[in-house]
Design a protein around this motif. Sequence first.
Motif, PDB file in Angstrom:
ATOM      1  N   LEU A  37      51.198  42.799  42.548  1.00 22.02           N
ATOM      2  CA  LEU A  37      50.414  41.477  42.913  1.00 22.02           C
ATOM      3  C   LEU A  37      49.199  41.918  43.787  1.00 22.02           C
ATOM      4  N   GLU A  38      49.206  42.780  44.592  1.00 24.11           N
ATOM      5  CA  GLU A  38      48.164  43.329  45.228  1.00 24.11           C
ATOM      6  C   GLU A  38      46.833  43.700  44.189  1.00 24.11           C
ATOM      7  N   LEU A  39      47.384  44.506  43.437  1.00 25.12           N
ATOM      8  CA  LEU A  39      46.397  44.814  42.309  1.00 25.12           C
ATOM      9  C   LEU A  39      45.770  43.537  41.382  1.00 25.12           C
ATOM     10  N   GLN A  40      46.890  42.675  41.161  1.00 24.64           N
ATOM     11  CA  GLN A  40      46.320  41.598  40.288  1.00 24.64           C
ATOM     12  C   GLN A  40      45.662  40.730  41.042  1.00 24.64           C
ATOM     13  N   LEU A  41      45.799  40.410  42.274  1.00 25.18           N
ATOM     14  CA  LEU A  41      44.750  39.653  42.835  1.00 25.18           C
ATOM     15  C   LEU A  41      43.381  40.193  43.150  1.00 25.18           C
ATOM     16  N   VAL A  42      43.332  41.562  42.981  1.00 30.56           N
ATOM     17  CA  VAL A  42      42.040  42.306  42.892  1.00 30.56           C
ATOM     18  C   VAL A  42      41.454  42.079  41.614  1.00 30.56           C
ATOM     19  N   HIS A  43      42.292  42.131  40.512  1.00 30.26           N
ATOM     20  CA  HIS A  43      41.863  41.865  38.995  1.00 30.26           C
ATOM     21  C   HIS A  43      41.233  40.162  38.944  1.00 30.26           C
ATOM     22  N   ASP A  44      42.022  39.478  39.638  1.00 31.60           N
ATOM     23  CA  ASP A  44      41.631  38.048  39.600  1.00 31.60           C
ATOM     24  C   ASP A  44      40.410  37.861  40.285  1.00 31.60           C
ATOM     25  N   PHE A  45      39.856  38.416  41.369  1.00 29.84           N
ATOM     26  CA  PHE A  45      38.579  38.451  42.060  1.00 29.84           C
ATOM     27  C   PHE A  45      37.712  38.787  40.715  1.00 29.84           C
ATOM     28  N   ALA A  46      37.795  39.837  40.012  1.00 24.39           N
ATOM     29  CA  ALA A  46      37.045  40.292  39.141  1.00 24.39           C
ATOM     30  C   ALA A  46      36.771  39.151  37.954  1.00 24.39           C
ATOM     31  N   ALA A  47      37.962  38.669  37.706  1.00 27.51           N
ATOM     32  CA  ALA A  47      38.033  37.596  36.493  1.00 27.51           C
ATOM     33  C   ALA A  47      37.354  36.381  36.678  1.00 27.51           C
ATOM     34  N   LEU A  48      37.510  35.858  38.232  1.00 25.42           N
ATOM     35  CA  LEU A  48      36.827  34.756  38.702  1.00 25.42           C
ATOM     36  C   LEU A  48      35.364  34.995  38.482  1.00 25.42           C
ATOM     37  N   ALA A  49      34.739  36.157  39.044  1.00 32.70           N
ATOM     38  CA  ALA A  49      33.614  36.492  39.007  1.00 32.70           C
ATOM     39  C   ALA A  49      32.951  36.339  37.416  1.00 32.70           C
ATOM     40  N   ALA A  50      33.767  37.015  36.493  1.00 29.39           N
ATOM     41  CA  ALA A  50      33.290  37.259  35.184  1.00 29.39           C
ATOM     42  C   ALA A  50      33.250  36.028  34.492  1.00 29.39           C
ATOM     43  N   VAL A  51      34.092  34.973  34.772  1.00 28.50           N
ATOM     44  CA  VAL A  51      33.840  33.830  34.033  1.00 28.50           C
ATOM     45  C   VAL A  51      32.734  33.073  34.640  1.00 28.50           C
ATOM     46  N   SER A  52      32.746  33.116  35.906  1.00 29.42           N
ATOM     47  CA  SER A  52      31.271  32.439  36.607  1.00 29.42           C
ATOM     48  C   SER A  52      30.086  32.906  36.000  1.00 29.42           C
ATOM     49  N   ALA A  53      30.193  34.315  35.770  1.00 27.45           N
ATOM     50  CA  ALA A  53      28.859  35.232  35.416  1.00 27.45           C
ATOM     51  C   ALA A  53      28.562  34.550  33.917  1.00 27.45           C
ATOM     52  N   ALA A  54      29.483  34.026  33.201  1.00 28.96           N
ATOM     53  CA  ALA A  54      29.460  33.557  31.846  1.00 28.96           C
ATOM     54  C   ALA A  54      28.508  32.433  31.656  1.00 28.96           C
ATOM     55  N   TYR A  55      28.391  31.593  33.037  1.00 32.31           N
ATOM     56  CA  TYR A  55      27.662  30.428  32.915  1.00 32.31           C
ATOM     57  C   TYR A  55      26.532  30.320  33.991  1.00 32.31           C
ATOM     58  N   ASP A  56      26.407  31.465  34.679  1.00 29.32           N
ATOM     59  CA  ASP A  56      25.288  31.652  35.571  1.00 29.32           C
ATOM     60  C   ASP A  56      24.531  32.926  35.741  1.00 29.32           C
ATOM     61  N   ALA A  57      23.225  32.947  35.459  1.00 29.37           N
ATOM     62  CA  ALA A  57      22.608  34.127  35.536  1.00 29.37           C
ATOM     63  C   ALA A  57      22.658  34.898  36.887  1.00 29.37           C
ATOM     64  N   ASP A  58      22.626  34.285  37.974  1.00 29.46           N
ATOM     65  CA  ASP A  58      22.675  34.738  39.527  1.00 29.46           C
ATOM     66  C   ASP A  58      23.889  35.706  39.322  1.00 29.46           C
ATOM     67  N   MET A  59      24.959  34.912  38.959  1.00 28.07           N
ATOM     68  CA  MET A  59      26.449  35.423  39.148  1.00 28.07           C
ATOM     69  C   MET A  59      26.621  36.586  38.198  1.00 28.07           C
ATOM     70  N   ALA A  60      25.903  36.567  36.890  1.00 26.55           N
ATOM     71  CA  ALA A  60      25.831  37.677  36.059  1.00 26.55           C
ATOM     72  C   ALA A  60      25.371  38.761  36.745  1.00 26.55           C
ATOM     73  N   GLU A  61      24.109  38.802  37.392  1.00 26.90           N
ATOM     74  CA  GLU A  61      23.393  39.908  38.000  1.00 26.90           C
ATOM     75  C   GLU A  61      24.119  40.326  39.181  1.00 26.90           C
ATOM     76  N   ILE A  62      25.119  39.538  39.861  1.00 28.06           N
ATOM     77  CA  ILE A  62      26.166  40.121  41.023  1.00 28.06           C
ATOM     78  C   ILE A  62      26.940  41.113  40.269  1.00 28.06           C
ATOM     79  N   LEU A  63      27.674  40.442  39.202  1.00 31.48           N
ATOM     80  CA  LEU A  63      28.666  41.109  38.612  1.00 31.48           C
ATOM     81  C   LEU A  63      28.073  42.417  38.112  1.00 31.48           C
ATOM     82  N   VAL A  64      27.100  42.710  37.318  1.00 33.89           N
ATOM     83  CA  VAL A  64      26.785  43.823  36.833  1.00 33.89           C
ATOM     84  C   VAL A  64      26.412  44.802  37.913  1.00 33.89           C
ATOM     85  N   GLY A  65      25.759  44.301  39.001  1.00 40.84           N
ATOM     86  CA  GLY A  65      25.377  45.193  40.247  1.00 40.84           C
ATOM     87  C   GLY A  65      27.103  45.980  40.608  1.00 40.84           C
TER      88      GLY A  65
END
Length: 244
Positions: free
Chosen positions: A178-206
């Motif tokens: 669960l600890e690892l899954q929650l870290v993965h969940d953060f990345a997944a939430l950020a990735a989905v948001s990045a697909a809709y928003d250029a600023d989020m995409a820049e943060i994710l790439v960094g």
Amino acid sequence: MTTGVRRRMGVEERKQQLIGVALELFSHRSPDEVSIDEIAAAAGISRPLVYHYFPGKQSLYEAALRRAADELAARFVEPPQGPLGARLLRVMGRFFDFVDDHGPGFAALMRGGPAVGSSTTNAMIDEVRHAAYVQILAHLGVAEPSARLELVVRSWVSLAESTALIWLDGRRVPRAELELQLVHDFAALAAVSAAYDADMAEILVGLLADEPADGPFGDLVARLVALVPVASPEAPSVPGQRLR
């Protein structure tokens, strides 16, 4: 070993002792089920003396809640060195240490316990959530988050909270997973948001640029790739799909 000599405590020292005793009892049973008599007995004092320091169970409960809230908020503090995935995994380890050690007390803290609906309790719970939110933003190096980033971080904090509460009901999923899954969940939430928003995409790439292949985020990518079937020559193409 008991010597038979009881040391007289000062007012503040006695209050802190009672808070500690209450938290210990709350870690095994819900505060609703713990009586003032039990707290007094565990502290080695009389019931009237408990009321001398705290007007009632509610005030003692709120004092214990205050200490628990401060401790839980501190679990999200992490030095800003190294890849974010590893930092978040350490944070989740400390978070679940608290959940594991204070099961019923954690549930009471996040659900309100005997003080459900009270302004004091609600304020403390909000403080914990906000402290976690601020710490995650600090890890991201963002002082003024966009609306989408705020949504991602606050959603993840809520997800961690609800996941821990569900996990406490039977502990049916291994904690480390669960600890690892929650870290993965953060990345997944950020990735989905990045697909809709250029600023989020820049943060994710960094963020991903600093992640090692054997880190938590790299592990997520490997797991996802393993789920994708190899495309056959006869397989229909998907618009926008790129094959590597």
